[in-house]
Scaffold this active site. Structure first.
Site, PDB file in Angstrom:
ATOM      1  N   SER A  48       0.846  -1.202   0.000  1.00  0.00           N
ATOM      2  CA  SER A  48       0.000   0.000   0.000  1.00  0.00           C
ATOM      3  C   SER A  48       0.875   1.243   0.000  1.00  0.00           C
ATOM      4  CB  SER A  48      -0.865   0.008   1.268  1.00  0.00           C
ATOM      5  OG  SER A  48      -1.506   1.260   1.424  1.00  0.00           O
TER       6      SER A  48
ATOM      7  N   TYR B 130      -2.792  -1.794  10.100  1.00  0.00           N
ATOM      8  CA  TYR B 130      -2.723  -1.838   8.633  1.00  0.00           C
ATOM      9  C   TYR B 130      -1.399  -1.260   8.132  1.00  0.00           C
ATOM     10  CZ  TYR B 130      -4.208  -1.230   3.772  1.00  0.00           C
ATOM     11  OH  TYR B 130      -4.296  -1.296   2.397  1.00  0.00           O
TER      12      TYR B 130
ATOM     13  N   LYS C  71       1.502  -3.325   6.047  1.00  0.00           N
ATOM     14  CA  LYS C  71       1.868  -3.033   4.653  1.00  0.00           C
ATOM     15  C   LYS C  71       3.347  -2.680   4.535  1.00  0.00           C
ATOM     16  CE  LYS C  71      -2.061  -4.008   2.819  1.00  0.00           C
ATOM     17  NZ  LYS C  71      -2.206  -5.140   1.901  1.00  0.00           N
TER      18      LYS C  71
HETATM   19  N1  LIG Z   1      -8.552   0.042  -1.971  1.00  0.00           N
HETATM   20  C1  LIG Z   1      -7.493   0.759  -1.635  1.00  0.00           C
HETATM   21  O1  LIG Z   1      -7.532   1.992  -1.570  1.00  0.00           O
HETATM   22  C2  LIG Z   1      -6.194   0.064  -1.330  1.00  0.00           C
HETATM   23  C3  LIG Z   1      -5.049   0.865  -1.190  1.00  0.00           C
HETATM   24  C4  LIG Z   1      -3.838   0.244  -0.924  1.00  0.00           C
HETATM   25  C5  LIG Z   1      -3.771  -1.128  -0.801  1.00  0.00           C
HETATM   26  N2  LIG Z   1      -4.907  -1.877  -0.935  1.00  0.00           N
HETATM   27  C6  LIG Z   1      -4.759  -3.326  -0.799  1.00  0.00           C
HETATM   28  O2  LIG Z   1      -5.304  -3.959  -1.942  1.00  0.00           O
HETATM   29  C7  LIG Z   1      -5.686  -5.291  -1.609  1.00  0.00           C
HETATM   30  C8  LIG Z   1      -7.079  -5.544  -2.144  1.00  0.00           C
HETATM   31  O3  LIG Z   1      -7.971  -4.684  -1.441  1.00  0.00           O
HETATM   32  P1  LIG Z   1      -9.281  -4.068  -2.096  1.00  0.00           P
HETATM   33  O4  LIG Z   1      -9.185  -2.607  -1.954  1.00  0.00           O
HETATM   34  O5  LIG Z   1      -9.520  -4.674  -3.417  1.00  0.00           O
HETATM   35  O6  LIG Z   1     -10.355  -4.538  -1.006  1.00  0.00           O
HETATM   36  P2  LIG Z   1     -11.617  -5.517  -1.063  1.00  0.00           P
HETATM   37  O7  LIG Z   1     -12.498  -5.127  -2.175  1.00  0.00           O
HETATM   38  O8  LIG Z   1     -12.140  -5.541   0.311  1.00  0.00           O
HETATM   39  O9  LIG Z   1     -10.951  -6.926  -1.427  1.00  0.00           O
HETATM   40  C9  LIG Z   1     -10.193  -7.640  -0.487  1.00  0.00           C
HETATM   41  C10 LIG Z   1     -10.102  -9.076  -0.954  1.00  0.00           C
HETATM   42  O10 LIG Z   1      -9.328  -9.822   0.002  1.00  0.00           O
HETATM   43  C11 LIG Z   1     -10.042 -10.988   0.336  1.00  0.00           C
HETATM   44  N3  LIG Z   1      -9.707 -11.454   1.676  1.00  0.00           N
HETATM   45  C12 LIG Z   1      -9.767 -10.773   2.835  1.00  0.00           C
HETATM   46  N4  LIG Z   1      -9.429 -11.572   3.858  1.00  0.00           N
HETATM   47  C13 LIG Z   1      -9.159 -12.790   3.324  1.00  0.00           C
HETATM   48  C14 LIG Z   1      -8.770 -14.033   3.865  1.00  0.00           C
HETATM   49  N5  LIG Z   1      -8.577 -14.196   5.185  1.00  0.00           N
HETATM   50  N6  LIG Z   1      -8.572 -15.072   3.031  1.00  0.00           N
HETATM   51  C15 LIG Z   1      -8.749 -14.919   1.686  1.00  0.00           C
HETATM   52  N7  LIG Z   1      -9.124 -13.773   1.114  1.00  0.00           N
HETATM   53  C16 LIG Z   1      -9.333 -12.715   1.933  1.00  0.00           C
HETATM   54  C17 LIG Z   1     -11.500 -10.588   0.226  1.00  0.00           C
HETATM   55  O11 LIG Z   1     -12.308 -11.734   0.008  1.00  0.00           O
HETATM   56  P3  LIG Z   1     -13.296 -12.407   1.087  1.00  0.00           P
HETATM   57  O12 LIG Z   1     -13.801 -11.313   1.965  1.00  0.00           O
HETATM   58  O13 LIG Z   1     -14.323 -13.056   0.217  1.00  0.00           O
HETATM   59  O14 LIG Z   1     -12.440 -13.389   1.820  1.00  0.00           O
HETATM   60  C18 LIG Z   1     -11.466  -9.736  -1.033  1.00  0.00           C
HETATM   61  O15 LIG Z   1     -11.529 -10.544  -2.173  1.00  0.00           O
HETATM   62  C19 LIG Z   1      -5.568  -5.389  -0.096  1.00  0.00           C
HETATM   63  O16 LIG Z   1      -4.360  -6.042   0.245  1.00  0.00           O
HETATM   64  C20 LIG Z   1      -5.517  -3.947   0.350  1.00  0.00           C
HETATM   65  O17 LIG Z   1      -4.856  -3.782   1.571  1.00  0.00           O
HETATM   66  C21 LIG Z   1      -6.108  -1.318  -1.208  1.00  0.00           C
END
Ligand SMILES: NC(=O)c1ccc[n+]([C@@H]2O[C@H](COP(=O)([O-])OP(=O)(O)OC[C@H]3O[C@@H](n4cnc5c(N)ncnc54)[C@H](OP(=O)(O)O)[C@@H]3O)[C@@H](O)[C@H]2O)c1
Length: 308
Positions: free
Chosen positions: A189, A202, A206
């Site tokens: 992140s 968090y 990261k």
């Molecule tokens: N969105 C942002 O602004 C942002 C910024 C920086 C980094 N990120 C990173 O990007 C990545 C994806 O996040 P996103 O924004 O796309 O969020 P999201 O829409 O909430 O997706 C998160 C994904 O992770 C899965 N997940 C969570 N816990 C899990 C577990 N214990 N086992 C298997 N799968 C799991 C969820 O699936 P289930 O709930 O079905 O298990 C979901 O598919 C994350 O690592 C997040 O920290 C996001």
């Protein structure tokens, strides 16, 4: 005109949203068309075919960035195995990819659980063989003041975001070594570089991932395995809507609020990314022409960290 967002006292991406007049400003900006938008079409999915026949494993693809990446990899000819815990979303995405002529299989897995990870990798192998590419992307966040962060929340975030990646890579690396190489991309992140208040677990998780990725990149370069971290900035996914307490807000209200936030927090582009934009970045970092990229934390954040 949509109802003005009620944001002023909410924690927004872990930090208090600046200014009590945010709701009014958001509504005004929306009405005036002043919010910045991304390009409508950057590239038609599937226009390029960089991953034909390659086996791609993705964790956390039932939603957000991982979901968009599964669709994009499949559109470029990859054979995609992916996981997440919510079965209805996983089977839905599998069907959606099949309907477009792509190849993908959903395998339910919880990355916190070693047995579940072992099963995910074993079943992926049965379907598509050893991974050419692994996109370890699953992650969670929670917004709490440092002193109110409960140990169980701390553990849950570290177990998902750090231990989950460690477990997946421990299983993936031997397969790639045997197979003559591969590419691993881990989702870190922008918070690995610049912390935001309210996100202690968090932010720590990261930043830990960058150390994990760098160590592995040094250890396995000789095995022809490239290992990098993607560091997204604010990306419009269910995660940030939840984190902002806006998961049930109408889309237009959310867009107005997040647009105003982005104008003062995403210093160069002044807007948040779409999940599809972030997926395109992930694919580019995994692409075969990126032969010299390893051990890097690549910030794809619209200029957010450039101004820190
Ligand atoms: N969105 C942002 O602004 C942002 C910024 C920086 C980094 N990120 C990173 O990007 C990545 C994806 O996040 P996103 O924004 O796309 O969020 P999201 O829409 O909430 O997706 C998160 C994904 O992770 C899965 N997940 C969570 N816990 C899990 C577990 N214990 N086992 C298997 N799968 C799991 C969820 O699936 P289930 O709930 O079905 O298990 C979901 O598919 C994350 O690592 C997040 O920290 C996001």
């Amino acid at each position: 005109m949509p109802e003005a967002p009620k944001l002023s006292r909410r924690l927004f991406f872990g930090g208090a949203l600046a200014g009590a007049g945010a709701a009014g400003a958001a509504a005004g900006a929306l009405a005036a068309g002043a919010l910045r938008r991304g390009p409508d079409i950057v590239k038609v999915p599937g226009e390029q075919r960089r991953f034909v026949g390659q086996s791609v494993m993705i964790t956390g693809a039932t939603s957000g960035i991982g979901r968009a990446a599964a669709l994009a990899f499949a559109a470029e000819g990859a054979r995609v195995s992916f996981c997440g815990r919510r079965e209805h979303l996983g089977t839905g995405l599998q069907a959606e990819i099949a309907a477009t002529g792509g190849e993908a299989v959903y395998i339910r897995a919880d990355v916190r659980d070693p047995e579940s990870v072992t099963n995910f990798i074993a079943r992926s192998l049965e379907h598509f063989g050893p991974p050419d590419i692994a996109f370890n992307n699953a992650g969670i966040s929670a917004s709490q003041p440092f002193h109110e962060t409960r140990l169980e929340d701390w553990n849950d975030i570290q177990d998902t975001n750090v231990r989950g990646v460690f477990l997946c890579m421990q299983a993936q690396i031997p397969l790639m070594r045997e197979n003559g190489g591969g590419t691993i991309l881990v989702t870190s992140s922008a918070n690995a570089e610049g912390a935001r208040p309210g996100l202690v677990a968090y932010n720590a998780s990261k930043r830990a991932l960058v150390g994990l990725v760098q160590t592995a990149a040094l250890e396995y370069a000789a095995d022809n395995i490239r290992i990098n971290a993607l560091c997204p900035g604010a990306t419009d996914t269910p995660m940030i809507r939840r984190q902002s307490g806006m998961e049930n807000a109408p889309d237009a209200v959310w867009q107005a609020g997040v647009g105003v936030w982005a104008q003062s927090n995403v210093h160069a582009l002044g807007r948040v990314a779409s999940a599809e934009e972030m997926a395109r970045a992930a694919l580019s970092l995994c692409a075969p022409e990126m032969t010299y990229l390893t051990g890097s934390a690549v910030f794809v954040d619209g200029g957010m960290t450039a101004a820190l």
